[in-house]
Design a protein around this motif. Structure first.
Motif, short mmCIF file in Angstrom:
data_model
loop_
_atom_site.label_atom_id
_atom_site.label_comp_id
_atom_site.label_asym_id
_atom_site.label_seq_id
_atom_site.Cartn_x
_atom_site.Cartn_y
_atom_site.Cartn_z
N PRO A 22 0.89 -1.18 0.02
CA PRO A 22 -0.03 0.24 -0.23
C PRO A 22 0.77 1.37 -0.06
N GLY A 23 0.33 2.35 -0.53
CA GLY A 23 1.09 3.58 -0.42
C GLY A 23 2.36 3.63 -1.20
N VAL A 24 2.97 4.70 -0.78
CA VAL A 24 4.48 4.70 -1.62
C VAL A 24 5.56 4.06 -0.47
N GLY A 25 6.59 3.89 -1.27
CA GLY A 25 7.46 3.10 -0.29
C GLY A 25 8.62 4.16 0.49
N ALA A 26 9.46 3.55 1.17
CA ALA A 26 10.41 4.11 2.09
C ALA A 26 11.82 3.99 1.07
N ALA B 23 14.79 3.61 1.84
CA ALA B 23 15.75 2.70 2.27
C ALA B 23 15.37 1.29 2.13
N VAL B 24 13.94 0.91 2.45
CA VAL B 24 13.23 -0.40 2.10
C VAL B 24 13.18 -0.78 0.62
N THR B 25 12.88 0.34 -0.20
CA THR B 25 12.85 0.05 -1.61
C THR B 25 14.31 -0.24 -2.24
N GLY B 26 15.26 0.25 -1.65
CA GLY B 26 16.67 0.24 -2.18
C GLY B 26 16.96 -1.14 -1.66
N THR B 27 16.73 -1.62 -0.53
CA THR B 27 16.98 -3.10 -0.04
C THR B 27 16.33 -4.04 -0.69
N LEU B 28 14.99 -3.91 -1.24
CA LEU B 28 14.31 -4.80 -2.07
C LEU B 28 14.91 -4.87 -3.51
N LEU B 29 15.00 -3.74 -4.16
CA LEU B 29 15.71 -3.84 -5.42
C LEU B 29 17.14 -4.50 -5.48
N ASP B 30 17.94 -4.09 -4.58
CA ASP B 30 19.23 -4.87 -4.69
C ASP B 30 19.18 -6.22 -4.16
N ALA B 31 18.25 -6.75 -3.22
CA ALA B 31 17.93 -7.96 -3.02
C ALA B 31 17.61 -8.77 -4.23
N VAL B 32 16.50 -8.45 -4.96
CA VAL B 32 15.98 -9.18 -6.24
C VAL B 32 17.11 -9.14 -7.34
N THR B 33 17.77 -8.29 -7.29
CA THR B 33 18.86 -8.32 -8.43
C THR B 33 20.20 -9.19 -8.07
N VAL C 57 11.92 4.93 -7.72
CA VAL C 57 10.61 3.87 -7.53
C VAL C 57 9.93 3.81 -6.32
N ALA C 58 10.71 4.54 -5.05
CA ALA C 58 9.94 4.57 -3.67
C ALA C 58 8.64 5.31 -4.04
#
Length: 254
Positions: free
Chosen positions: A23-27, A29-39, A208-209
């Motif tokens: 839901p809503g926009v992302g944080a 820091a968390v968005t960066g962690t997510l994108l880095d992890a899936v990559t 992206v966030a």
């Protein structure tokens, strides 16, 4: 899944809370962690092949691949920008236009590198298309031409994030296999941790966030898929250096 600075894999079974749209926009820091992890997961999904030495022959092939991906960026980002704008998603259209400005002309760096190494750059890149690079360009083209080109954002992040793995030591190893006094790493330096990609990755995480939950999910999937494609072997992997140079001989300046 990501929370704070942590990320983990979570099977999506019925009733799993993580199966619900974000839901809503992302944080950021968390968005960066997510994108880095899936990559990283996408990169690790393809088993390691034989480790190739840094050689002139393999660097010539790599330059042809770099040309293909850099040449495609302005072309297909323009398509994506048009589709985003037609859908009323002006913020995404503006992002795509920015990428065009940032990346335009980088294909000419690869051509200059090939010319410096004694090869007819334009003729060579038209004839020598490594299959791994062709796969990336095909993915990018299909994403840009789709009804929703949001995967182009994940594609851009995936390539730029993986470029950050290229450091000064990596560039030095490439330089060491090239003829003395020849600058054949212009394109590589720009697309490395020593170039502009570190700044681009940070900016892209912030962007992206700001997207919707479904958009961020689509971007994350595209990051994974792009990393998988980056790991695919090309048709030159199994060839010896001698066989590669023989194939490229027709493009060598006399």
């Amino acid at each position: 899944m990501a929370k704070g600075s942590d990320a983990w894999l979570q099977p999506l079974t019925p009733g799993t809370p993580f199966a619900q749209p974000m839901p809503g926009v992302g944080a950021p820091a968390v968005t960066g962690t997510l994108l880095d992890a899936v990559t990283r997961v996408g990169w690790a999904a393809v088993p390691d092949g034989p480790r190739q030495r840094f050689t002139l022959a393999r660097w010539l092939v790599r330059l042809c691949a770099l040309y293909q991906t850099t040449h495609a960026t302005p072309i297909y980002m323009a398509v994506a920008a048009e589709r985003f704008r037609a859908a009323g998603r002006e913020h995404l259209a503006q992002w795509a236009q920015t990428k065009i400005r940032e990346e335009s002309g980088h294909d000419r760096l690869a051509l200059r590198d090939l010319e410096s190494l004694g090869y007819a750059g334009q003729a060579m890149v038209e004839a020598v298309v490594p299959s791994a690079a062709a796969g990336l360009v095909d993915y990018f083209a299909r994403a840009a031409q789709s009804e929703d080109p949001i995967a182009c954002v994940g594609y851009a992040y995936g390539l730029e994030r993986l470029a950050l793995c290229i450091d000064e030591a990596f560039i030095a190893r490439v330089d060491a296999c090239l003829p003395a006094g020849v600058d054949g790493t212009r394109c590589l330096r720009v697309h490395s941790s020593t170039g502009s990609d570190a700044k681009h990755v940070a900016e892209l995480v912030e962007f992206v966030a700001s997207l919707t939950g479904p958009e961020r999910s689509s971007v994350a999937r595209a990051c994974y898929e792009t990393a998988v494609l980056c790991r695919q072997p090309d048709q030159f992997e199994a060839l010896s250096d001698e066989a590669i140079l023989e194939q490229l001989h027709a493009f060598k300046h006399n």
